[in-house]
Design a protein around this motif. Structure first.
Motif, short mmCIF file in Angstrom:
data_model
loop_
_atom_site.label_atom_id
_atom_site.label_comp_id
_atom_site.label_asym_id
_atom_site.label_seq_id
_atom_site.Cartn_x
_atom_site.Cartn_y
_atom_site.Cartn_z
N UNK A 250 35.07 57.22 31.38
CA UNK A 250 34.89 56.24 32.45
C UNK A 250 36.07 56.30 33.41
N UNK A 251 35.73 56.32 34.69
CA UNK A 251 36.72 56.13 35.75
C UNK A 251 36.04 55.27 36.81
N UNK A 252 36.76 54.88 37.83
CA UNK A 252 36.18 53.97 38.81
C UNK A 252 34.90 54.56 39.41
N UNK A 253 33.78 53.87 39.21
CA UNK A 253 32.51 54.29 39.78
C UNK A 253 31.84 55.44 39.05
N UNK A 254 32.41 55.90 37.93
CA UNK A 254 31.86 57.07 37.23
C UNK A 254 31.79 56.80 35.73
N UNK A 255 30.69 57.24 35.13
CA UNK A 255 30.52 57.16 33.69
C UNK A 255 29.83 58.44 33.23
N UNK A 256 30.46 59.18 32.32
CA UNK A 256 29.94 60.46 31.85
C UNK A 256 29.83 60.43 30.33
#
Length: 339
Positions: A250-256
């Motif tokens: 997870x990072x800002x605006x992203x989920x993988x």
């Protein structure tokens, strides 16, 4: 140094990523000594009885039941002990880089192999905006979480794409030989497909390690943990193998997602023999102590059954063989109390 505590860490970055001038143990951390649990619980019960004595006083108090008739009941607290250790299925930690000697013990390599000093990752928590001393053990967590924690750090240290910008690591697990594990890695930088590619090898190794850990913890028992009835449209074990171990970045605006799922299945066994299975998603609220969740459900079901019995007493709807009432939870979270 080591530090232990009962709650997880927030995922805020450490300014500049630098080690604080003065590390400390959070003021809310209590020493973990399982031998003192019963005495501490007894003291808490006694204090609550004292605080509530003006209202209840462990005496008969008038209550108006559903039929409009006064009756008297004796009010006493019901106590449901928790396991004193290895009870948390959800834990969150801050992580920090620091310069430290690298030893065979810290890396897991053979003692005869040569190692170079370098930067090390450690788990931390927050106290008044400052990170704590390194956390080298966490006996409140389920054993599968506690035993996996060092391996996750080693993988992040060994792969720059995983370690760069890493701010926090979260664990979500479920009990049992076929329980699941989700490791969430939180970043202060953007992550992309390069990160996902770098995480695939570590995920495979951690999944294999998780299998060994569960065999050790649960002894390879033949209990199906109540999951057989949840096989789903595939009609086999794929649904549950998919939750064995996955990594979520997870990072800002992203989920993988690296793996097959970003949830675990949790089984709660009630006193009446029912097995309630919940799909616990990452980030959703659920009771981190599944042992206490079972006790809470048993207590709520008893309350609901007593209320319905009294409401239907003497009516044509009353039957000793009647099915237990349903309980719908109108509360935030993951429907933990809906049975």
């Amino acid at each position: 140094a080591s530090s232990t505590g009962a709650e997880g860490a927030r995922g805020e970055p450490v300014p500049g990523g630098e080690r604080p001038a003065q590390e400390e143990v959070p003021e809310y951390h209590d020493p973990v000594d399982a031998s003192t649990y019963s005495a501490a619980l007894d003291a808490k019960v006694a204090e609550l009885e004292r605080l509530f004595s003006p209202l209840m006083q462990q005496a008969s108090i008038p209550i108006l039941n559903a039929k409009g008739v006064d009756r008297s009941v004796s009010v006493r607290p019901e106590v449901f002990p928790s396991p004193p250790l290895n009870f948390r299925s959800r834990c969150r930690f801050q992580v920090m880089w620091e310069d430290a000697p690298v030893t065979a013990e810290s890396t897991g390599i053979s003692p005869g192999e040569s190692v170079e000093p370098g930067r090390r990752l450690s788990y931390r928590m927050w106290n008044k905006g400052k990170p704590t001393v390194p956390i080298t053990e966490f006996p409140m967590a389920l054993r599968e979480i506690e035993e996996l924690m060092p391996a996750v750090l080693r993988e992040a240290e060994a792969h720059p794409e995983l370690g760069d910008g890493l701010q926090a690591i979260h664990f979500l697990a479920s009990r049992g030989i076929r329980g699941g594990m989700l490791v969430t890695m939180v970043y202060g930088r953007p992550i992309d497909e390069a990160w996902k590619t770098a995480a695939e090898g570590p995920r495979a190794r951690l999944k294999a390690a998780m299998g060994d850990i569960r065999e050790r913890v649960y002894g390879g028992g033949d209990d199906d943990d109540g999951f057989a009835a949840l096989a789903g449209p595939r009609g086999d074990d794929e649904e549950f193998d998919a939750t064995a171990l996955n990594i979520l970045g997870r990072s800002r605006g992203t989920q993988i997602v690296v793996g097959d799922a970003c949830h675990v299945f949790e089984r709660l066994t009630l006193r009446d023999g029912r097995r309630m299975s919940y799909r616990q998603a990452e980030g959703a609220f659920s009771n981190p102590n599944s042992f206490m969740a079972e006790s809470t459900l048993d207590w709520l079901c008893d309350c609901a059954a007593t209320t319905v019995r009294e409401a239907l007493a003497g009516t044509s709807e009353h039957s000793v063989e009647a099915a237990p009432p349903s309980l719908l939870e109108l509360y935030s979270g993951n429907g933990n109390h809906t049975v």
